[in-house]
Write a protein that holds these residues in place. Structure first.
Motif, PDB file in Angstrom:
ATOM      1  N   HIS A  76       8.160  66.560  32.476  1.00 58.72           N
ATOM      2  CA  HIS A  76       7.513  66.305  33.657  1.00 58.72           C
ATOM      3  C   HIS A  76       8.125  67.069  34.686  1.00 58.72           C
ATOM      4  O   HIS A  76       7.578  67.908  35.370  1.00 58.72           O
ATOM      5  CB  HIS A  76       7.930  64.797  34.201  1.00 58.72           C
ATOM      6  N   ARG A  77       9.545  67.043  34.801  1.00 56.89           N
ATOM      7  CA  ARG A  77      10.150  67.909  35.841  1.00 56.89           C
ATOM      8  C   ARG A  77      11.532  68.645  35.377  1.00 56.89           C
ATOM      9  O   ARG A  77      12.402  68.928  36.318  1.00 56.89           O
ATOM     10  CB  ARG A  77      10.581  67.077  37.131  1.00 56.89           C
ATOM     11  N   GLY A  78      11.941  68.568  33.892  1.00 56.55           N
ATOM     12  CA  GLY A  78      12.806  69.004  33.455  1.00 56.55           C
ATOM     13  C   GLY A  78      14.232  68.576  33.686  1.00 56.55           C
ATOM     14  O   GLY A  78      15.010  69.209  33.606  1.00 56.55           O
ATOM     15  N   SER A  79      14.214  67.196  33.963  1.00 60.43           N
ATOM     16  CA  SER A  79      15.572  66.601  34.120  1.00 60.43           C
ATOM     17  C   SER A  79      16.226  66.491  32.641  1.00 60.43           C
ATOM     18  O   SER A  79      15.026  66.264  31.603  1.00 60.43           O
ATOM     19  CB  SER A  79      15.518  65.272  34.958  1.00 60.43           C
ATOM     20  N   TYR A 102      14.601  60.203  35.806  1.00 59.28           N
ATOM     21  CA  TYR A 102      14.364  60.685  37.092  1.00 59.28           C
ATOM     22  C   TYR A 102      12.965  59.910  37.548  1.00 59.28           C
ATOM     23  O   TYR A 102      13.013  59.175  38.661  1.00 59.28           O
ATOM     24  CB  TYR A 102      13.643  62.037  36.740  1.00 59.28           C
ATOM     25  N   HIS A 103      12.071  59.647  36.721  1.00 57.77           N
ATOM     26  CA  HIS A 103      10.698  58.923  37.333  1.00 57.77           C
ATOM     27  C   HIS A 103      10.438  57.869  36.094  1.00 57.77           C
ATOM     28  O   HIS A 103       9.282  57.285  36.251  1.00 57.77           O
ATOM     29  CB  HIS A 103       9.644  59.851  37.517  1.00 57.77           C
ATOM     30  N   GLY A 104      11.326  57.681  35.259  1.00 59.62           N
ATOM     31  CA  GLY A 104      11.272  56.439  34.376  1.00 59.62           C
ATOM     32  C   GLY A 104      10.095  56.432  33.263  1.00 59.62           C
ATOM     33  O   GLY A 104       9.591  55.551  32.760  1.00 59.62           O
ATOM     34  N   TRP A 105       9.551  57.685  32.940  1.00 52.58           N
ATOM     35  CA  TRP A 105       8.700  57.909  31.928  1.00 52.58           C
ATOM     36  C   TRP A 105       9.272  57.665  30.519  1.00 52.58           C
ATOM     37  O   TRP A 105      10.502  57.674  30.450  1.00 52.58           O
ATOM     38  CB  TRP A 105       8.199  59.374  31.743  1.00 52.58           C
ATOM     39  N   CYS A 131      13.038  66.817  29.882  1.00 51.77           N
ATOM     40  CA  CYS A 131      11.724  65.762  30.256  1.00 51.77           C
ATOM     41  C   CYS A 131      10.937  66.741  30.562  1.00 51.77           C
ATOM     42  O   CYS A 131      10.907  67.689  31.661  1.00 51.77           O
ATOM     43  CB  CYS A 131      11.998  64.793  31.035  1.00 51.77           C
ATOM     44  N   CYS A 154      13.302  58.300  30.725  1.00 49.55           N
ATOM     45  CA  CYS A 154      13.586  59.589  31.579  1.00 49.55           C
ATOM     46  C   CYS A 154      14.480  58.945  32.901  1.00 49.55           C
ATOM     47  O   CYS A 154      14.053  58.155  33.649  1.00 49.55           O
ATOM     48  CB  CYS A 154      12.864  60.495  31.749  1.00 49.55           C
TER      49      CYS A 154
END
Ligand code: FES
Ligand SMILES: [Fe+2]
Length: 340
Positions: free
Chosen positions: A62-65, A81-84, A60, A79
């Motif tokens: 955003h933060r690479g998860s 992590y933050h649900g994008w 992702c 995603c």
């Protein structure tokens, strides 16, 4: 100590980057599921939305998860992590922490090419220079189609393909099934031709004591093709020794090897057969499971692991003509991932 994932610079091998690789069977990718796969040292997710299949980098922006830890919601990848949310074109459509903001254009998944053909999911990490290879019998109603595998080899993909197109190992690796060790076939001289689909041999005849699921001795004539560096095929003309078979019994098999790493492969098999209406996929799978397990042990044992393209390495005989032409062809194409 922080462990580092093994990485390979696949960009140095444009041949395989710009080619198609099977990473899954269609049946293993229902709507609503994310599959995590690896090809050429790169982690991907594959998923489907209606009649479209997608292959994205497992990351992702955003933060690479890992997106493979996420899930599908309303036909979009979420995603973990933050649900994008990402739609099937790869665009982010929702950032839940800022629900009223239109996501910036840069908020996208890293999209690769993906296609569904022959009940497999094919992906390419680059710009494919070739179509997906032909499966000649696919649209022929006289042939029933089956799948077998996948088989997981801790071995190089080219070594795996070379094993698939090698008739002189039958009496030893598949003794009692595809050959007889105490009375090994002499391989008659054959030629290797180049055509628009790659390499092709003349028909090569061998004796097989247990030639197929009918458990009867046959003479088998193999025409081998190497369509692409990691996709091969044979058309086996089967003549039952006691004359009970048909006039033109054909057992055709396409194999394509997913290059996970230079020394790690997944083998996918497609079968087309125009006889044996009683034959089930279970019969096919049972035999291929046995045969490919026998091959796996041998191919995993080969050293060096990478296939040597210098013909002064290893020792080539006339019966190895196809392997020789295959190695020359790989060298001409400029394949480097998994070659020495
Ligand atoms: S890392 Fe994917 S939404 Fe934040
Ligand atoms: Fe074999």
């Amino acid at each position: 100590m922080i462990s580092q994932a093994k990485t390979t610079d696949v960009n140095q091998d444009p041949v395989l980057v710009n080619d198609w690789h099977v990473v899954a069977r269609s049946r293993d990718l229902p709507e609503g599921k994310i599959l995590k796969v690896r090809v050429l040292g790169e982690d991907l997710i594959v998923w489907r939305h209606q009649d479209q299949v997608m292959a994205w980098k497992d990351l992702c922006i955003h933060r690479g998860s890992r997106l493979s830890l996420g899930w599908i919601e309303d036909g979009q990848v979420v995603c973990p992590y933050h649900g994008w949310h990402y739609n099937n074109s790869g665009a982010c459509t929702l950032m839940p922490a800022q629900p009223n903001m239109t996501p910036p254009a840069k908020a996208r998944a890293f999209v690769h090419r993906a296609k569904e053909q022959y009940d497999w999911i094919w992906v390419s990490l680059g710009e494919p220079k070739h179509d997906i290879p032909p499966f000649f019998q696919w649209d022929d109603p006289d042939f029933r189609k089956f799948q077998a595998g996948p088989y997981y080899y801790r071995a190089n993909g080219f070594r795996t393909i070379e094993n698939f197109v090698d008739p002189s190992h039958f009496p030893f690796v598949h003794a009692g099934i595809n050959g007889v060790a105490a009375d090994a076939d002499s391989i008659d001289r054959y030629e290797v031709h180049r055509d628009e689909h790659g390499l092709r041999t003349d028909e090569i005849w061998v004796y097989q004591p247990y030639g197929d699921h009918r458990a009867i001795p046959v003479d088998a004539g193999y025409v081998y093709h190497c369509f692409r560096p990691l996709t091969a095929y044979f058309n086996k003309h089967t003549i039952v020794k006691d004359g009970t078979g048909g006039n033109d019994d054909r057992f055709c098999m396409m194999t394509t090897v997913q290059p996970v790493e230079e020394d790690m492969s997944v083998v996918w098999l497609g079968v087309a057969i125009n006889y044996g209406p009683e034959l089930t996929e279970g019969d096919i799978t049972e035999r291929q499971d046995q045969v490919f397990e026998q091959d796996r042990e041998i191919v995993e044992s080969q050293r060096p692991e990478k296939i040597p393209l210098d013909l002064r390495e290893e020792l080539h005989m006339r019966c190895d003509k196809l392997a020789v032409e295959y190695r020359k062809w790989l060298k001409e194409l400029g394949v480097t991932f998994g070659t020495a």
